[in-house]
Scaffold this active site. Sequence first.
Site, PDB file in Angstrom:
ATOM      1  N   ASP A  74       1.646  -2.804   1.625  1.00 29.53           N
ATOM      2  CA  ASP A  74       2.484  -3.072   0.590  1.00 29.53           C
ATOM      3  C   ASP A  74       3.189  -1.511  -0.084  1.00 29.53           C
ATOM      4  O   ASP A  74       2.735  -0.053   0.708  1.00 29.53           O
ATOM      5  CB  ASP A  74       2.079  -3.843  -1.308  1.00 29.53           C
ATOM      6  CG  ASP A  74       2.343  -4.087  -1.532  1.00 29.53           C
ATOM      7  OD1 ASP A  74       4.177  -3.609  -2.104  1.00 29.53           O
ATOM      8  OD2 ASP A  74       2.239  -5.196  -2.307  1.00 29.53           O
TER       9      ASP A  74
HETATM   10  C1  NOJ Z   1       5.477  -3.972  -4.012  1.00 27.54           C
HETATM   11  C2  NOJ Z   1       5.011  -6.120  -4.177  1.00 27.54           C
HETATM   12  O1  NOJ Z   1       3.433  -5.904  -4.875  1.00 27.54           O
HETATM   13  C3  NOJ Z   1       5.465  -6.134  -2.779  1.00 27.54           C
HETATM   14  O2  NOJ Z   1       5.474  -7.961  -2.630  1.00 27.54           O
HETATM   15  C4  NOJ Z   1       6.684  -6.088  -2.383  1.00 27.54           C
HETATM   16  O3  NOJ Z   1       7.465  -6.470  -1.908  1.00 27.54           O
HETATM   17  C5  NOJ Z   1       7.276  -4.838  -2.781  1.00 27.54           C
HETATM   18  N1  NOJ Z   1       6.377  -3.468  -3.694  1.00 27.54           N
HETATM   19  C6  NOJ Z   1       8.692  -3.794  -2.206  1.00 27.54           C
HETATM   20  O4  NOJ Z   1       9.585  -4.242  -3.263  1.00 27.54           O
END
Ligand code: NOJ
Length: 765
Positions: free
Chosen positions: A297
């Site tokens: 993430d």
């Molecule tokens: C953080 C989020 O937790 C995740 O779900 C998302 O896809 C990413 N950022 C990218 O934006």
Amino acid sequence: MRIVKTVSFVITSIIVLSCSNKIIQSKVSFSKDNVLDRRVDSVLKLMTLDEKIGQLNQYNGFWEITGPTPKEGQAAKKYEDLKNGLVGSMLNVKGVIDVRALQKIAVEETRLGIPLIFGFDVIHGYKTISPIPLAEAASWDLVEIKKSAAIAAEEAASVGLNWTFAPMVDIARDARWGRVMEGSGEDPYLGSQIAVARIQGFQGEDLTAKNTILACAKHFAGYAFAESGRDYNTVDVGESTLQNIVFPPFKASVDAGVRTFMNSFNELNGIPATGNKYLQRQILKGDWNFDGFVVSDWGSINEMIAHGYAKDNKQAAEIAINAGSDMDMESSAYVAHLAELVKEGKVEESLIDDAARRILKVKFELGLFDNPYLYCDENYEKATVGKKAFHDGVLEMAKKSIVLLKNEKQLLPLKKSGQKVVLIGALANDKTSPLGSWRIAADDETAVSVLEGMKEYKNNQLTYVKGANVTEGRTEFVWETKINTTDKSGFQEAIKAAKGADVVVMVLGEHGLQSGEGRSRTDLGLPGVQQELLEQVYKVNPNIVLVLNNGRPLAIPWADENIPSIVEAWHLGTQSGNAIAQVLYGDYNPSGKLPMTFPRNVGQVPIYYNYKNTGRPVMNEPESVFWSHYSDEKNTPLYPFGYGLSYTQFEYSNLELNQKSFSAEGSIEVTVNVKNTGKYTGKEVVQLYIRDIFASVTRPVKELKGFEMIVLQPNETKKVHFTINKKTIEFYTANSIWEAEEGDFKLFVGGSSVKTMDADFQYVK
Ligand code: NOJ
């Protein structure tokens, strides 16, 4: 000169390889996978260690492509990395012009010309927005959900994207957690079915087709179990819950062929998910044999320092790659440190090879090596984004996502003429909020408001009064935290208008940006002064239809007790107002069922239908306090999982089992009659639950095991069939495997997790 030669060598080698493979294939019948693997290996062989590591590096869009080339700072460094083949993927770049420009650098300026993958959070639509995923889940309509994902994929692919970070398949039991809007609710069975539908919708049959994109099952794992519902918080979950509740939708995603996974921000039982070998190597890539790739993430590799699990970014890189995180989203940990870690012997080069191989394979599967610009056609982009068929599709999805929670005085459906209707609430006239959270490519003010939707019904007299805002401050900026307003200056006007109305429709709830990532709440009531507004309007006119807009279950006990009609309308996307109006006026008979329990108050949270019985489930003696309960509130929820009304009524009868017990090879056929006893044609979701009475690990009081959607004309009866076999009763037992245990079971069939008929059966090995 050297670069040009190398580029042409690669291309030739791939072409030769693919041609020769065709010949080999016909002789020894190599599988498609084998051919792909050999193509991947042929590229991998040409790559330096740095280039392989480059494939593992993902950067956020860092540069305004139409502006000057970045010359200094972080953007300049990223630009250099891109030109040097040290970037494998980018996120948050959108639009054919930008995607093509960056792809061109990767393909024409790097030594090997390996194309990039472009990822984006297409969570519920790209520009044409469908209902938030929790709302879609309320439809229980897998066909419609799949179509909705396919619309999102087609639109996203047309702007150059090839990868969405969806579906979020986290099972969530805590409505305080803002991201419940992004998932399918609290049930692993329903959640798994929806995960599969959405993956099939995004990925289609053929990843090389220009209307399909990669899906990504996220967040692996346990993210929704954040303590006290606070986003990113610590997660401590026992093995039984992990295996029986958290894992099933992820496993279903692997089985459905999802090509990517995202790990999660949280720690799980003391180890951050990003650095968790058990999750990524043992379970995902080991037990489940997942052969796609795992992206971290955002910055989650680096965040292991704050977790207290790595001393610096370098050690974080070491932990993450060893644990099986293949791609680094925005930590710059891999590109900065992996080469050195390999030299120091702290990371096996074979692990880098494995991660790069996985990523390259997916690039081949997307067809990017054959045509890196497959997704880059401006004419197609123009003809596709926002096309009418998408709007029709998201409207259908939106109608099916609405849940009728209460309709006591039969205020609904509204009469179509001769009525004085007063519409109250800032959300009723809001064209941005219905887009909900996570709609980063959609423009503000592009949703159909409830006011606009209701204006389509012209034979009533419609008056709109705001009453009160929900929040203060700017509403257009996606990342801003919303502050609830305290301003009641509009109350009097609303009260005055409501006095003379036949029906008052009040649209209240959360602004679209009050749920989503980083938007946890400790209060689950109507935000701001809306509860007070509702009560004051009620005093002058109790004929109220309350339309809720929200991204999570709300606690609305007063409304449930007093307001005759309540409609759960979530954040329904671009066509929100039309969908709501069509339901209010009875042009669509509501058919949704809650995918998540609604509490009476926040103190009951986490509250879910598949709880465990405890040793003291009921009061044994009159007035006893020594049983599992609260002294100030009931244990039961306000609205249970699976609940939802229709304008018509359904009657269940004749629950029959063809036999009372079955063995490993056998099964039980269950049938039930469902009759439409009301006066409207309606759709019912017939639900099957079971309870394993005693087992080697305690089992929930009820678990969803099947559902069927039927449409019935007034007076029509249909017989609904379910089959129970060994698979139905399997769970993760004390032997640490999924198996069926002998014993006594109960089954329940009905229109919610509560209102059911039941019967007993046995499983004998
Ligand atoms: C953080 C989020 O937790 C995740 O779900 C998302 O896809 C990413 N950022 C990218 O934006």
